[in-house]
Design an enzyme around this catalytic site. Structure first.
Site, PDB file in Angstrom:
ATOM      1  N   TYR A 157     -51.438  31.111 -57.526  1.00 41.38           N
ATOM      2  CA  TYR A 157     -51.121  30.572 -56.286  1.00 41.38           C
ATOM      3  C   TYR A 157     -52.090  31.613 -55.254  1.00 41.38           C
ATOM      4  O   TYR A 157     -52.718  30.927 -54.313  1.00 41.38           O
ATOM      5  CB  TYR A 157     -49.894  30.434 -55.865  1.00 41.38           C
ATOM      6  CG  TYR A 157     -49.476  29.900 -54.604  1.00 41.38           C
ATOM      7  CD1 TYR A 157     -49.438  28.533 -54.452  1.00 41.38           C
ATOM      8  CD2 TYR A 157     -49.270  30.489 -53.419  1.00 41.38           C
ATOM      9  CE1 TYR A 157     -49.479  27.885 -53.045  1.00 41.38           C
ATOM     10  CE2 TYR A 157     -48.884  29.992 -52.015  1.00 41.38           C
ATOM     11  CZ  TYR A 157     -49.129  28.906 -52.086  1.00 41.38           C
ATOM     12  OH  TYR A 157     -48.688  27.877 -50.881  1.00 41.38           O
ATOM     13  N   LYS A 161     -55.244  30.269 -52.979  1.00 41.62           N
ATOM     14  CA  LYS A 161     -55.107  30.310 -51.426  1.00 41.62           C
ATOM     15  C   LYS A 161     -56.338  31.122 -51.044  1.00 41.62           C
ATOM     16  O   LYS A 161     -56.790  30.815 -49.851  1.00 41.62           O
ATOM     17  CB  LYS A 161     -53.912  30.636 -51.086  1.00 41.62           C
ATOM     18  CG  LYS A 161     -52.755  29.539 -51.267  1.00 41.62           C
ATOM     19  CD  LYS A 161     -53.420  28.236 -50.616  1.00 41.62           C
ATOM     20  CE  LYS A 161     -52.288  27.154 -50.604  1.00 41.62           C
ATOM     21  NZ  LYS A 161     -52.651  25.858 -50.152  1.00 41.62           N
TER      22      LYS A 161
END
Length: 297
Positions: A157, A161
């Site tokens: 993640y 991002k």
């Protein structure tokens, strides 16, 4: 420009939202609908998308599509234009997450997070860029606090991002002279299926509990979406929800060593209390993304 156009700059314009079946995406659909926009809702959960569309007041349509599929997204972009007109605003919101130790993560699950969050954002931009160039439109890329400060047990993640942030910066510089705006949304914990599912896993629940009080607060999806929609309407280069996240930017270079120092003592203690295990993709949206990867048809 009329007074009404200044007051409602999105009225009658086509807005595309990916990951619109639930969570922030569905809340964004409501926020843009309140501003008079025509909505194109994209995602993997057809029935849920149709349900969201049924709650809106202005012209809208939904398409079930995987944002990582170049051909399907290009075809969907053509269908959106034919049905609703050329997109003036695109929100690249689709995203998934998984947690747990990197060494024990399923390589396919880890890769799927990167594909949906980063590759899917690039595919979305590519599919709708012809429209945005014609309309001199605006692309809002949804990122996260994770783009600025890394966290253990969330490697896919955080990497995705950070990647979308860098991609958006590059795209902004590339398109500025052609009249297309690119914004980045930095959001923190938001009350979505993904976050509620994360809290079911003791290791992720404990990880959030050890963050400073402001950083672990969970914000309502509608509140986050309203801030993002208002920023998109003004073609902002960046938007922070909550607003204090802006203060992280000047000190972000100092965060990784601080996180490492804390993790060196806290992770062993947490692991003694709660065994660390891979979570798989989180939430109903994550399960839909997992199903989409296993059965692209």
């Amino acid at each position: 420009m009329s007074t009404r156009t200044r007051a409602q700059p999105l009225a009658g314009r086509t807005v595309v939202v990916t990951g619109a079946a639930r969570g922030v995406g569905a809340a964004l659909a409501r926020a843009f609908d309140a501003r008079g926009a025509r909505l194109a809702l994209l995602g993997l959960e057809g029935p849920r998308l149709a349900e969201v569309a049924g709650t809106l007041h202005h012209d809208c349509a939904s398409w079930e599509v995987d944002v990582t599929d170049d051909a399907a997204m290009a075809d969907t972009a053509r269908r959106v234009t034919a049905r609703l007109g050329q997109a003036s605003l695109v929100v690249s919101n689709a995203g998934v997450a998984e947690g747990g130790p990197f060494a024990e993560s399923d390589p396919q699950v880890w890769r799927r997070v990167i594909e949906v969050n980063l590759v899917g954002s690039a595919v979305t931009a590519r599919a709708f860029l012809p429209d945005l160039l014609d309309t001199r439109g605006y692309l809002l890329q949804v990122a996260s606090l994770a783009a600025m400060g890394t966290a253990p047990l969330m490697s896919a993640y955080c990497a995705s991002k950070a990647g979308v942030e860098s991609f958006a910066h590059a795209l902004r510089a590339e398109l500025a002279h052609r009249g297309v705006g690119v914004g980045i949304a930095y959001i923190n914990w938001t009350d979505t299926d993904m976050i509620r599912d994360a809290d079911r896993h003791a290791v992720l629940r404990e990880l959030r509990a050890h963050m400073p009080a402001p950083a672990r607060k969970v914000y309502p999806a509608d509140q986050v979406a309203e801030r993002l929609a208002a920023a998109a309407q003004r073609r902002k280069a960046s938007v922070y929800v909550p607003a204090w996240l802006r203060a992280v930017q000047p000190v972000r270079a100092f965060l990784p060593p601080v996180v490492t120092r804390v993790a060196r003592t806290e992770l062993p203690r947490l692991e003694r209390a709660v065994p660390f295990e891979a979570t798989g993709l989180l939430g109903a949206g994550g399960r839909a993304a997992d199903d989409g990867a296993r059965d692209p048809a």
